[in-house]
Design a protein around this motif. Structure first.
Motif, PDB file in Angstrom:
ATOM      1  N   ALA A  33     -20.119 -51.055  66.928  1.00  0.00           N
ATOM      2  CA  ALA A  33     -21.431 -50.704  66.367  1.00  0.00           C
ATOM      3  C   ALA A  33     -21.948 -51.819  65.466  1.00  0.00           C
ATOM      4  O   ALA A  33     -23.143 -52.156  65.493  1.00  0.00           O
ATOM      5  CB  ALA A  33     -21.332 -49.387  65.599  1.00  0.00           C
ATOM      6  N   ASP A  37     -25.365 -53.929  66.080  1.00  0.00           N
ATOM      7  CA  ASP A  37     -26.385 -54.021  65.036  1.00  0.00           C
ATOM      8  C   ASP A  37     -26.730 -55.476  64.749  1.00  0.00           C
ATOM      9  O   ASP A  37     -27.902 -55.852  64.682  1.00  0.00           O
ATOM     10  CB  ASP A  37     -25.877 -53.324  63.768  1.00  0.00           C
ATOM     11  CG  ASP A  37     -26.900 -53.334  62.655  1.00  0.00           C
ATOM     12  OD1 ASP A  37     -28.022 -52.839  62.870  1.00  0.00           O
ATOM     13  OD2 ASP A  37     -26.570 -53.841  61.556  1.00  0.00           O
ATOM     14  N   ARG A  49     -22.108 -51.792  76.749  1.00  0.00           N
ATOM     15  CA  ARG A  49     -21.039 -51.615  75.758  1.00  0.00           C
ATOM     16  C   ARG A  49     -19.971 -50.726  76.372  1.00  0.00           C
ATOM     17  O   ARG A  49     -20.277 -49.704  76.969  1.00  0.00           O
ATOM     18  CB  ARG A  49     -21.599 -50.943  74.514  1.00  0.00           C
ATOM     19  CG  ARG A  49     -20.538 -50.600  73.486  1.00  0.00           C
ATOM     20  CD  ARG A  49     -21.124 -49.753  72.388  1.00  0.00           C
ATOM     21  NE  ARG A  49     -20.192 -49.586  71.285  1.00  0.00           N
ATOM     22  CZ  ARG A  49     -20.435 -48.828  70.246  1.00  0.00           C
ATOM     23  NH1 ARG A  49     -21.573 -48.177  70.130  1.00  0.00           N
ATOM     24  NH2 ARG A  49     -19.550 -48.714  69.282  1.00  0.00           N
TER      25      ARG A  49
END
Length: 188
Positions: A33, A37, A49
């Motif tokens: 994550a 980001d 992903r």
């Protein structure tokens, strides 16, 4: 020291994120994550992903499938770079590399030494190129992922970084590294 050229434009790259873990799912994957980001905030595109178990052949299969795709220029791999019996990311990726980017692991450990001391010798962070796709593998902790992205990878995936970056290698029609471009001598 590198810097940005104001005359060049940012070029977004297609990036895949692979988390190597026997225990985490996507919902529990803070490191993946964090990388997503960071790459999206930089202006790049997340293409895919995944989380795979720490197994040489699962890692190789996923990365091999991604490097043949035209929409993926970079693969970020977090996890599996330590020294436990289950850590197999370097063994999975190393044989696939057409070229090894030795400086990435060296620089990662140098920067990491300032944060965690001599424990950094247990990091087997590595990077390389497979068929014009960049692969960066880093430890699986969020702090290690932040170090890898913020201090090394982000600048190398930015076409404005001078004197050199990796964008020209993975995107056609881009200016090569300034230190590699022949300079024409002006007539006297």
């Amino acid at each position: 020291m590198s810097h940005h050229s104001r005359q060049l434009e940012f070029i977004p790259l297609g990036i895949a994120v692979l988390t190597v873990s026997d225990t985490r799912s996507i919902a529990e994957d803070a490191s993946g994550a964090l990388l997503i980001d960071r790459l999206q905030n930089a202006g790049h595109q997340l293409v895919e992903r995944r989380v795979v178990k720490d197994d040489i052949y699962h890692i190789r299969a996923m990365v091999s499938g991604w490097v043949i795709r035209d929409d993926i220029q970079v693969v970020l791999v977090d996890g599996g770079t330590g020294f436990t019996a289950r850590d197999s990311t370097p063994e999975a990726l190393g044989p696939l590399f057409d070229k090894v980017i030795e400086g990435y692991g060296e620089l990662f450990r140098q920067i990491s030494h300032q944060q965690i001391g001599t424990s950094t010798i247990q990091s087997r962070a590595l990077a390389g190129v497979i068929d014009q796709t960049l692969i960066f593998a880093m430890p699986g902790s969020p702090k290690a992922c932040a170090t890898a992205w913020d201090d090394i990878i982000a600048a190398q995936l930015d076409a404005r970084t001078r004197p050199c970056n990796f964008v020209a290698m993975v995107v056609k029609d881009q200016q090569r590294c300034d230190t590699r471009t022949p300079r024409l001598e002006s007539p006297s």
